[in-house]
Write an enzyme that holds these catalytic residues in place. Structure first.
Site, short mmCIF file in Angstrom:
data_model
loop_
_atom_site.label_atom_id
_atom_site.label_comp_id
_atom_site.label_asym_id
_atom_site.label_seq_id
_atom_site.Cartn_x
_atom_site.Cartn_y
_atom_site.Cartn_z
N GLU A 255 13.05 -46.59 77.29
CA GLU A 255 12.13 -47.89 77.29
C GLU A 255 12.93 -48.88 77.73
O GLU A 255 13.05 -50.07 76.95
CB GLU A 255 11.57 -48.12 75.77
N GLU A 362 5.45 -37.44 75.31
CA GLU A 362 5.12 -37.68 73.75
C GLU A 362 3.76 -37.85 73.68
O GLU A 362 3.02 -38.78 73.01
CB GLU A 362 5.92 -39.12 73.38
O1 G3I Z 1 12.63 -38.50 57.03
C1 G3I Z 1 13.08 -39.56 56.72
C2 G3I Z 1 13.21 -39.96 55.16
O2 G3I Z 1 13.93 -38.95 54.51
C3 G3I Z 1 14.04 -41.21 54.81
O3 G3I Z 1 13.95 -41.18 53.42
C4 G3I Z 1 13.46 -42.25 55.65
C5 G3I Z 1 14.33 -43.74 55.24
O4 G3I Z 1 15.37 -43.56 55.91
O5 G3I Z 1 13.69 -42.08 56.75
C6 G3I Z 1 12.87 -40.87 57.37
O6 G3I Z 1 13.08 -40.76 58.64
C7 G3I Z 1 12.30 -41.80 59.68
C8 G3I Z 1 11.52 -40.77 60.54
O7 G3I Z 1 10.84 -41.66 61.43
C9 G3I Z 1 10.48 -39.95 59.81
O8 G3I Z 1 9.56 -40.71 59.03
C10 G3I Z 1 13.42 -42.52 60.29
O9 G3I Z 1 14.04 -43.43 59.33
C11 G3I Z 1 12.56 -43.25 61.38
O10 G3I Z 1 13.66 -44.07 62.23
C12 G3I Z 1 11.81 -42.25 62.08
O11 G3I Z 1 10.81 -43.14 63.19
C13 G3I Z 1 10.85 -42.60 64.51
C14 G3I Z 1 11.02 -43.57 65.45
O12 G3I Z 1 10.66 -43.08 66.70
C15 G3I Z 1 12.38 -44.35 65.43
O13 G3I Z 1 13.39 -43.15 65.91
C16 G3I Z 1 9.65 -41.83 64.37
O14 G3I Z 1 9.54 -40.70 63.53
C17 G3I Z 1 9.29 -41.24 65.93
O15 G3I Z 1 8.03 -40.73 65.90
C18 G3I Z 1 9.40 -42.33 66.88
O16 G3I Z 1 9.26 -41.86 68.09
C19 G3I Z 1 9.27 -43.07 69.11
C20 G3I Z 1 10.08 -42.11 70.15
O17 G3I Z 1 11.19 -41.83 69.79
C21 G3I Z 1 9.86 -43.06 71.44
N1 G3I Z 1 8.84 -43.47 72.04
C22 G3I Z 1 7.99 -44.34 70.89
C23 G3I Z 1 7.88 -43.37 69.55
C24 G3I Z 1 7.02 -43.79 68.65
O18 G3I Z 1 7.60 -45.11 68.18
#
Ligand code: G3I
Length: 449
Positions: A255, A362
């Site tokens: 991105e 994705e």
């Molecule tokens: O599972 C942990 C939990 O145990 C913890 O308590 C909590 C607080 O720290 O975090 C949780 O993990 C989070 C995870 O999502 C699951 O919910 C991460 O912090 C959080 O950063 C993560 O966000 C992800 C996001 O990218 C940022 O990395 C999303 O899952 C993921 O679907 C999203 O995916 C992105 C692609 O990488 C790039 N394209 C866009 C897409 C959507 O934003």
């Protein structure tokens, strides 16, 4: 002779009563003047349908006719003048996928209304969907995202049965692998790498450099720009070297293209501190660390924005000059409404013409982008299914040499990132919360035919 006359008189009275009744006020039976209208869900489902009659008062029952032709020349015997008391018709005897025509008359005592208008509808089966494993039906790698905390149970069962490619949803990003300066945390990634290796799954690395998953200490870097660049080089070299031969591909930069500002590149901390050629430097370092690893550039709105598509292809062209890129990832966070097949095809055509690998990286398909549903209705499930089918059909038509993988961004609807992101209910994925497959999964299979 006299008796017949009386009878005729009676019949006449009945007919006139009936004729009168059609136009009488509320205190008489105001039977249908031919306007039952099915709810917006015009389609019938196995559980029957409810047609919303208007201008009917105190009807005792309804006579229903169902036909496979609009002129009712081919009445279905079991539904011919079928007397039903409620406004719901049990259609279990009809065939899903076929189109039927139905009309009704309202009845009260001896009075029968005129025929209603005809409503045609296809019957949607709400029965079980086929459960063919996707990777068995596909001639390309089918991908699913994983979390190190969910590599067991039914989630793992489905991954191992249906998928041959995995991507870490978030644990292989800088903010998780490099949480503080000089301190790496590979715990989660090592688990994911072991799961992939043990189960012979292709592991796609996502994503080394992404403005949205940059740890705070990097965003607020306290050293010089030169020190920043050295840090980034060390990070990429350390991570790619550690998983050399195990992580088969990396989204080196994710991105980087800006949305709508007109500047081709997003003003990330990497751009600010390393200059516009930060992208080339990152790919050089990744290539040097693992020459056999496939290097991708990944972005969203690749199909829906022609401006962005051009900017992405410009990045790819620049990286190709020094053989620093092997493929492009189109994220494909889309909806049942779009982007159009032609726009998705344009992404594929531009990628293939550049002799690059295509990764639909994705995929999720919103069924409720306008938040107009509280439940996933059968007809919206069909529209979503059709979009999955369309996307898969496009990917399936890519020359084999250019197909990398088609990765779906989540397993069960309730696990999708979209629910938090948009803040309203949606059902973007292929599995229900009980892990049963949805029509979307059937659409994926149909796209492979
Ligand atoms: O599972 C942990 C939990 O145990 C913890 O308590 C909590 C607080 O720290 O975090 C949780 O993990 C989070 C995870 O999502 C699951 O919910 C991460 O912090 C959080 O950063 C993560 O966000 C992800 C996001 O990218 C940022 O990395 C999303 O899952 C993921 O679907 C999203 O995916 C992105 C692609 O990488 C790039 N394209 C866009 C897409 C959507 O934003």
């Amino acid at each position: 002779m006299k008796k017949i006359k009386i009878k005729q008189a009676l019949v006449l009275i009945c007919i006139s009563l009936f004729a009168l009744s059609c136009s009488k006020s509320d205190d008489e039976v105001e039977v249908i003047a031919g306007v039952p209208t099915a709810y917006s869900a015009v389609n019938l489902t196995d559980s029957g349908f409810t047609a919303n009659w208007t201008r009917v008062y105190r009807a005792d029952k309804y006579l229903v006719d169902v036909s496979t032709t609009a002129d009712f020349s081919t009445l279905i015997p079991s539904y011919n003048e079928l007397a039903v008391n409620a406004l719901t018709l049990d259609i279990s005897g009809l065939n899903a996928g076929a189109t039927y025509y139905y009309r009704v008359r309202a009845v009260r005592g001896a009075l029968i209304s005129v025929y209603s208008n005809v409503i045609a509808t296809e019957i949607i089966s709400t029965g079980p969907e086929p459960t063919t494993a996707l990777k068995e039906a596909a001639n390309f790698k089918v991908g699913m995202i994983v979390r190190s905390t969910a590599l067991t149970g039914q989630t793992s069962d489905i991954i191992l049965r249906e998928f041959d490619n995995i991507t870490s949803e978030y644990e292989m990003k800088m903010d998780k692998m490099y949480p503080s300066k000089g301190t790496y945390d590979f715990t989660a990634v090592d688990k994911i790498v072991k799961y992939a290796t043990d189960n012979k799954l292709n592991l796609h690395g996502h994503a080394l450099i992404w403005h949205n998953a940059t740890p705070d200490w990097v965003k607020n870097f306290t050293g010089t720009d030169a020190e920043f660049e050295i840090m980034v080089k060390e990070y990429i070299t350390t991570v790619v070297t550690r998983y050399k031969g195990k992580v088969k591909s990396w989204d080196v930069v994710n991105e980087a293209v800006d949305d709508g500002s007109g500047n081709p590149l997003r003003n990330s901390v990497f751009k600010q501190k390393m200059g516009d050629d930060y992208i080339k430097k990152c790919y050089q370092w990744a290539r040097a660390a693992d020459p056999d690893c496939k290097l991708f550039y990944n972005d969203y709105n690749f199909a829906s924005s022609t401006t962005k598509r051009a900017a992405i292809f410009k990045i790819a062209d620049a990286l190709k000059v020094d053989n620093l890129i092997d493929g492009l990832g189109a994220q494909m966070h889309i909806s049942y409404k779009g982007p159009a097949a032609s726009e998705i095809q344009a992404v594929v055509d531009g990628t293939v013409s550049r002799k690059l690998l295509m990764h639909f990286s994705e995929l999720d398909i919103q069924a409720n982008p306008d938040n107009d549903l509280k439940v996933l209705t059968p007809e919206r499930a069909i529209l979503q299914k059709n979009k999955y089918k369309e996307v898969v059909k496009i990917f399936n038509s890519i020359p084999t040499a250019n197909q990398y993988a088609l990765t779906v961004w989540g397993m069960r609807d309730s696990e999708s990132w979209l629910l938090d992101f948009w803040g309203h209910i949606d059902w973007p994925l292929m599995y229900n919360n009980d892990y049963s497959v949805k029509k979307a999964h059937t659409g994926f299979l149909e796209g492979l035919k």
